[in-house]
Design an enzyme around this catalytic site. Structure first.
Site, PDB file in Angstrom:
ATOM      1  N   GLU A   1       9.177  -4.053  13.309  1.00  0.00           N
ATOM      2  CA  GLU A   1       8.796  -2.988  12.378  1.00  0.00           C
ATOM      3  C   GLU A   1       7.523  -2.304  12.897  1.00  0.00           C
ATOM      4  OE1 GLU A   1       7.585  -4.161   8.340  1.00  0.00           O
ATOM      5  OE2 GLU A   1       8.647  -2.396   7.601  1.00  0.00           O
TER       6      GLU A   1
ATOM      7  N   GLU B   1      -4.967  -3.899  -2.164  1.00  0.00           N
ATOM      8  CA  GLU B   1      -6.408  -3.589  -2.178  1.00  0.00           C
ATOM      9  C   GLU B   1      -6.689  -2.238  -1.522  1.00  0.00           C
ATOM     10  OE1 GLU B   1      -4.704  -5.866  -0.622  1.00  0.00           O
ATOM     11  OE2 GLU B   1      -5.730  -6.772   1.094  1.00  0.00           O
TER      12      GLU B   1
ATOM     13  N   LYS C   1      -1.192  -7.479  -9.231  1.00  0.00           N
ATOM     14  CA  LYS C   1      -2.186  -7.391  -8.154  1.00  0.00           C
ATOM     15  C   LYS C   1      -1.744  -6.271  -7.213  1.00  0.00           C
ATOM     16  CE  LYS C   1      -2.922  -8.457  -4.166  1.00  0.00           C
ATOM     17  NZ  LYS C   1      -3.552  -7.408  -3.344  1.00  0.00           N
TER      18      LYS C   1
ATOM     19  N   CYS D   1       9.728   1.261   3.687  1.00  0.00           N
ATOM     20  CA  CYS D   1      10.657   0.217   4.120  1.00  0.00           C
ATOM     21  C   CYS D   1      12.059   0.765   4.313  1.00  0.00           C
ATOM     22  CB  CYS D   1      10.683  -0.913   3.111  1.00  0.00           C
ATOM     23  SG  CYS D   1      11.349  -0.391   1.528  1.00  0.00           S
TER      24      CYS D   1
ATOM     25  N   SER E   1       5.166  -7.082   3.426  1.00  0.00           N
ATOM     26  CA  SER E   1       5.726  -7.417   4.739  1.00  0.00           C
ATOM     27  C   SER E   1       6.510  -8.722   4.672  1.00  0.00           C
ATOM     28  CB  SER E   1       4.583  -7.544   5.750  1.00  0.00           C
ATOM     29  OG  SER E   1       3.715  -8.589   5.330  1.00  0.00           O
TER      30      SER E   1
ATOM     31  N   PHE F   1       0.807  -1.231   0.000  1.00  0.00           N
ATOM     32  CA  PHE F   1       0.000   0.000   0.000  1.00  0.00           C
ATOM     33  C   PHE F   1       0.836   1.274   0.000  1.00  0.00           C
ATOM     34  CE2 PHE F   1       0.872  -0.046   4.556  1.00  0.00           C
ATOM     35  CZ  PHE F   1       0.978   1.307   4.845  1.00  0.00           C
TER      36      PHE F   1
HETATM   37  P1  NAD Z   1       1.397  -6.698   3.120  1.00  0.00           P
HETATM   38  O1  NAD Z   1       2.417  -7.757   3.201  1.00  0.00           O
HETATM   39  O2  NAD Z   1       0.284  -6.713   4.103  1.00  0.00           O
HETATM   40  O3  NAD Z   1       0.689  -6.718   1.669  1.00  0.00           O
HETATM   41  C1  NAD Z   1       1.450  -6.770   0.483  1.00  0.00           C
HETATM   42  C2  NAD Z   1       0.629  -7.482  -0.590  1.00  0.00           C
HETATM   43  O4  NAD Z   1       0.376  -8.820  -0.170  1.00  0.00           O
HETATM   44  C3  NAD Z   1      -0.713  -6.831  -0.839  1.00  0.00           C
HETATM   45  O5  NAD Z   1      -0.967  -6.802  -2.221  1.00  0.00           O
HETATM   46  C4  NAD Z   1      -1.703  -7.744  -0.096  1.00  0.00           C
HETATM   47  O6  NAD Z   1      -2.965  -7.800  -0.704  1.00  0.00           O
HETATM   48  C5  NAD Z   1      -1.029  -9.098  -0.149  1.00  0.00           C
HETATM   49  N1  NAD Z   1      -1.293  -9.931   1.045  1.00  0.00           N
HETATM   50  C6  NAD Z   1      -1.516  -9.500   2.317  1.00  0.00           C
HETATM   51  N2  NAD Z   1      -1.665 -10.557   3.145  1.00  0.00           N
HETATM   52  C7  NAD Z   1      -1.537 -11.672   2.386  1.00  0.00           C
HETATM   53  C8  NAD Z   1      -1.573 -13.077   2.674  1.00  0.00           C
HETATM   54  N3  NAD Z   1      -1.793 -13.532   3.895  1.00  0.00           N
HETATM   55  N4  NAD Z   1      -1.370 -13.931   1.658  1.00  0.00           N
HETATM   56  C9  NAD Z   1      -1.147 -13.482   0.397  1.00  0.00           C
HETATM   57  N5  NAD Z   1      -1.098 -12.165   0.084  1.00  0.00           N
HETATM   58  C10 NAD Z   1      -1.290 -11.271   1.052  1.00  0.00           C
HETATM   59  O7  NAD Z   1       2.168  -5.294   3.131  1.00  0.00           O
HETATM   60  P2  NAD Z   1       1.562  -3.824   3.207  1.00  0.00           P
HETATM   61  O8  NAD Z   1       0.980  -3.598   4.552  1.00  0.00           O
HETATM   62  O9  NAD Z   1       0.719  -3.548   2.014  1.00  0.00           O
HETATM   63  O10 NAD Z   1       2.903  -2.961   3.034  1.00  0.00           O
HETATM   64  C11 NAD Z   1       3.756  -2.642   4.103  1.00  0.00           C
HETATM   65  C12 NAD Z   1       4.907  -3.616   4.202  1.00  0.00           C
HETATM   66  O11 NAD Z   1       5.611  -3.659   2.966  1.00  0.00           O
HETATM   67  C13 NAD Z   1       5.937  -3.205   5.243  1.00  0.00           C
HETATM   68  O12 NAD Z   1       6.357  -4.344   5.934  1.00  0.00           O
HETATM   69  C14 NAD Z   1       7.068  -2.618   4.405  1.00  0.00           C
HETATM   70  O13 NAD Z   1       8.330  -2.662   5.033  1.00  0.00           O
HETATM   71  C15 NAD Z   1       7.012  -3.499   3.215  1.00  0.00           C
HETATM   72  N6  NAD Z   1       7.641  -2.885   2.058  1.00  0.00           N
HETATM   73  C16 NAD Z   1       8.861  -3.359   1.686  1.00  0.00           C
HETATM   74  C17 NAD Z   1       9.523  -2.787   0.625  1.00  0.00           C
HETATM   75  C18 NAD Z   1      10.878  -3.292   0.214  1.00  0.00           C
HETATM   76  O14 NAD Z   1      11.361  -2.859  -0.824  1.00  0.00           O
HETATM   77  N7  NAD Z   1      11.510  -4.172   0.952  1.00  0.00           N
HETATM   78  C19 NAD Z   1       8.945  -1.722  -0.074  1.00  0.00           C
HETATM   79  C20 NAD Z   1       7.677  -1.279   0.317  1.00  0.00           C
HETATM   80  C21 NAD Z   1       7.037  -1.870   1.401  1.00  0.00           C
END
Ligand code: NAD
Length: 491
Positions: free
Chosen positions: A382, A185, A182, A290, A235, A158
């Protein structure tokens, strides 16, 4: 005129359906897309599943071969046009990102511009991607060719609705693949607008597809046998799951996860530079990135620097200098860490709990926790909010040891005017992206973005040349056209 915002004022958008083979479909249950600045719905997002993923893969497959057979220059040309369109619509895209994510106008604009920089790397690929060839034996040549994988997919978080997808799309599509994305959401609207701009730029139907939704879509992408490679950003917990599931299904996977970035500050650090930079690092995008500073490791007496950071943080205005937090649950998580650290003895030098802004919405102000115990969750996990946990140590070795004890390895920085200190830290911290007097050490293009350890699963970086390698297969061609008189073993 569904995409024409010009200010922070509340605006609604059209619902986010799925974009498959150049057609919009609206299937599956819906959820609200919330503008975090107001805490109010601006659109609905449709939740697809295995059926929509399969339709997208079929549309992608039908278009991919002809696309991959175009010269790379023609494929890159679409991105030249896309770049022009994004500049033309810079204001509108900036407001769109700000509305769906809650970040400030300046942060959103920086995000769009960084996305454009990623597109520029894609535009440069025809000049970079010439494979090498060599006469390896008398009359025998070996040649490398970078060829498309086929249908590939991306799953994004997001916090950067436009930029993170653009970490993937230029290399993958210029590389001759068809893409199924994808988006998160929580922020599906930027990708709807990008799909429209791709159409305007002349991208053939089926080369870029969007299936909106959550876990069901992600699992269907991992399991679908028509998809060859997947990149994920989100994450660590989900990155690990997605990496395992996709790799088990035989796909090439690159999954970037969460972070806990350390900034090591030593007494010889420049006061102004360090105070400004640490502040920008932990408050930028309201700490929801991140690369944000999360822990400041104060080595020896750096109280004058801590004081200067706190002074600056107190002057920040939520809604103007600091963007909104993505949702109400995140507020609970962030303030939960602050409460717990305070209970464990940390001093709350600047308190962002109970922050608010005119429009309602979700806010946490800049927060500085001084004297957080090294093993406390606020120093190890985090938080993903504008919270700086300060941990005090006596020596540089202790600081490096603390950094390296953390399972994440995204970013790390040191603030110093000593070359020796900088050299020691840069040689020994367990992090993939490191900064000397730079608190958000994002490698600019063409340098690749990617962390180490629990911040990344898979090999290589997601941007730059590594990105192109990830989305392409290398064919090795060995040729001999005539018998050689002076033959060697291979001739
Ligand atoms: P998230 O992991 O909750 O969601 C990321 C994606 O995974 C979304 O599209 C979501 O719909 C999907 N998703 C969520 N739960 C899922 C599950 N159980 N099974 C399958 N798919 C699932 O992350 P977020 O809250 O959208 O973003 C924040 C996180 O992203 C933080 O931890 C941040 O550090 C990380 N991030 C990392 C980088 C990097 O380059 N390392 C860059 C941006 C964000």
């Amino acid at each position: 005129m569904t995409f024409s915002a010009t200010s922070y004022a509340f605006t609604t958008y059209r619902d986010a359906g799925h974009y498959i083979g150049g057609e919009w479909t609206h299937t599956g249950r819906t959820e609200d897309v919330i503008n975090p600045r107001f805490g109010r719905s601006i659109a609905k997002v449709h939740f697809g599943g295995a059926e929509e993923v399969d339709a997208a893969v079929r549309a992608a497959k039908a278009a991919q071969k002809a696309w991959s057979e175009l010269p790379i220059r023609d494929r890159a040309y679409v991105f030249y046009t896309l770049r022009e369109l994004m500049h033309q619509h810079l204001e509108e895209l900036t407001w769109l990102v700000s509305h769906e994510n809650g970040k400030t106008y300046d942060e959103a604009k920086a995000e769009v511009l960084k996305g454009i920089e990623c597109i520029e790397f894609g535009c440069s690929l025809p000049n970079l991607a010439a494979g090498t060839q060599l006469e390896v034996s008398r009359g025998v040549t070996c040649e490398l060719r970078y060829e498309s994988c086929g249908v590939v997919a991306g799953i994004t978080p997001f916090n950067f609705p436009l930029m993170v997808p653009l970490w993937m799309l230029p290399q993958a599509i210029v590389g001759g693949n068809a893409f199924v994305l994808k988006p998160s959401e929580q922020v599906p609207l930027s990708m709807i607008r990008l799909a429209e701009l791709f159409e305007q730029a002349g991208l053939p139907r089926g080369i870029f597809n969007v299936v909106n939704g959550g876990k069901e879509v992600v699992e269907a992408l991992c399991d679908h046998e028509g998809i060859e490679a997947i990149a994920f950003v989100g994450s660590t917990k989900v990155a690990k799951l997605v990496y395992g599931r996709g790799a088990t299904a035989g796909k090439r996977m690159l999954c970037l996860g969460g972070a806990k970035n350390h900034l090591i500050v030593v007494p010889d650090a420049d006061l102004e530079l360090t105070a400004d930079n640490v502040l920008a690092s932990f408050t930028g995008c309201a700490g929801q990135r991140c690369m944000a500073a999360a822990v400041m490791v104060a080595v020896g007496d750096v109280d004058h620097i801590v004081g200067a950071i706190a002074e600056r943080a107190k002057k920040m205005v939520t809604g103007k200098d600091l963007g909104a937090i993505t949702n109400a649950q995140s507020i609970d998580r962030i303030t939960g860490y602050i409460d717990a650290a305070e209970k464990a003895g940390a001093k709350v030098l600047v308190d962002g709990r109970n922050a608010s802004a005119d429009e309602g919405g979700y806010w946490v102000g800049p927060t500085i926790l001084d004297g957080v115990p090294m093993d406390h969750p606020a120093a190890r996990e985090e938080i993903f909010g504008p919270v700086l946990s300060i941990v005090h140590v006596n020596t540089l070795d202790e600081a490096i040891k603390m950094e390296n004890a953390n399972p994440y390895g995204n970013a790390s920085a040191v603030y110093t005017t000593s070359g020796e200190v900088a050299r020691r830290v840069m040689a020994s911290v367990e992090a993939g992206m490191c900064g000397v007097n730079v608190g958000v050490p994002v490698p600019r293009e063409p340098f690749g973005f990617g962390g180490w350890n629990d911040s990344k699963f898979g090999h290589g970086n997601i941007t730059g040349w590594d990105g192109y390698r990830f989305w392409t297969r290398v064919r090795k061609v060995t040729s001999k056209w005539a018998l050689q008189k002076d033959a060697t073993w291979m001739s």
